[in-house]
Design an enzyme around this catalytic site. Structure first.
Site, short mmCIF file in Angstrom:
data_model
loop_
_atom_site.label_atom_id
_atom_site.label_comp_id
_atom_site.label_asym_id
_atom_site.label_seq_id
_atom_site.Cartn_x
_atom_site.Cartn_y
_atom_site.Cartn_z
N SER A 43 -1.30 -5.05 -4.11
CA SER A 43 -2.18 -4.38 -5.06
C SER A 43 -3.57 -5.05 -5.10
O SER A 43 -4.20 -5.20 -4.06
CB SER A 43 -1.53 -4.33 -6.44
OG SER A 43 -2.17 -3.39 -7.27
N ASP A 157 1.63 1.55 -5.17
CA ASP A 157 1.31 0.15 -5.45
C ASP A 157 2.38 -0.83 -4.95
O ASP A 157 3.57 -0.66 -5.19
CB ASP A 157 1.16 0.00 -6.96
CG ASP A 157 0.49 -1.29 -7.36
OD1 ASP A 157 1.14 -2.34 -7.30
OD2 ASP A 157 -0.70 -1.25 -7.73
#
Length: 289
Positions: A43, A157
């Site tokens: 991320s 993510d």
């Protein structure tokens, strides 16, 4: 010429705006002449990690974040109601501009980005292919960004499956792995009052993230956990566009890294001495008599 030992890897964790602390971590490692040989990020850790792998300049990263303003932030929004509230196309363009044409092959430090296959729930690691697309996928926070279709996978993510990619850095060749955990912060501040109804969902997510992060870091040699960056929301968007807030998070990363420098330096020395003794032992039996 003997190769440098030990090789040091850095696993940069997910955590949205809390990831600005990664810049402070990199600054202190630089100042203490701790060379980084491998980087893996999830991320926001993938975004920060890719830039550092490409340019090896923490100050350059710091200037980029500090100078990022609210107007630039709003320019990255391309609203949608399909799979998220933001398409992410403009953000992908921002990533490309930020990396200035860098690729997996051109980065100065071997780099890996972690995303999550939304269909299979599996962690997906990218070390080749389209670097920008890999970072875009790794940073696709569910419900905020649309998932990314890339290489026949629906990607989101990296923090959903592997928030701190310690083992990936180990597999890349690191002898010592430094993990940056941004998901311990929610337990710093005890709550004396009951949580409100609207706070329960976010707090529940933070509990899940906290425990997943603990699992991810259990094999790390050194864990850096920045303090004092309490609840910043799921994204913490205002920290990206507020200079003073951004500086405070960078400082948290610096302070936490200063704390572990003595232990890290000691560990490096121990590994070198152990390697040296082993080399001498092997050399003794290889002598020709």
């Amino acid at each position: 010429m003997q190769k440098k030992y030990p090789k040091i890897g850095l696993a940069l964790g997910s955590g949205a705006a809390k990831g600005i602390a990664h810049i402070g971590v990199l600054k202190i490692l630089e100042e203490n002449n701790i060379p980084i040989d491998y980087i893996a990020g999830s991320s926001i850790g993938a975004l920060i990690g890719a830039h550092y792998a490409a340019f090896k300049e923490s100050r350059r990263l710091e200037e980029l974040i500090i100078n990022f303003n609210r107007r630039q932030g709003f320019q990255l929004f391309d609203p949608t109601l399909q799979g998220g509230i933001v398409k992410g196309n403009k953000f992908e363009e921002f990533i490309a501009e930020m990396l200035e044409g860098a690729t997996f092959d051109s980065v100065q430090i071997p780099f890996a980005a972690v995303a999550t296959d939304f269909r299979s729930a599996k962690s997906i690691t990218f070390t080749q292919g389209n670097l920008v697309k890999a970072i875009r996928a790794s940073t696709s926070v569910p419900a905020f960004f649309q998932p990314v279709t890339y290489k026949h996978q629906l990607l989101a993510d990296g923090g959903l499956s592997n928030p701190i990619p310690v083992e990936i850095v180990r597999q890349m060749g690191a002898d010592i792995v430094i993990a940056v955990n941004l998901d311990t912060v929610f337990v710093e501040k005890e709550r004396s009052k009951p949580l409100g109804l609207t706070q329960i969902p976010l707090h529940s997510i933070n509990i899940l993230r906290h425990n997943l992060a603990l699992h991810s870091t259990k094999t790390a040699d050194i864990v850096i956990s920045p303090h004092g960056i309490y609840q910043m929301g799921l994204i913490g968007w205002d920290y990206f566009v507020d200079t003073e807030k951004a500086k405070s998070v960078i400082q948290a990363g610096e302070d936490a890294t200063e704390e572990i420098i003595p232990a890290l330096q000691s560990l490096i020395q121990q590994r070198r001495e152990k390697k040296s003794r082993l080399t001498q032992f092997v050399s003794f039996f290889r002598r020709d008599y």
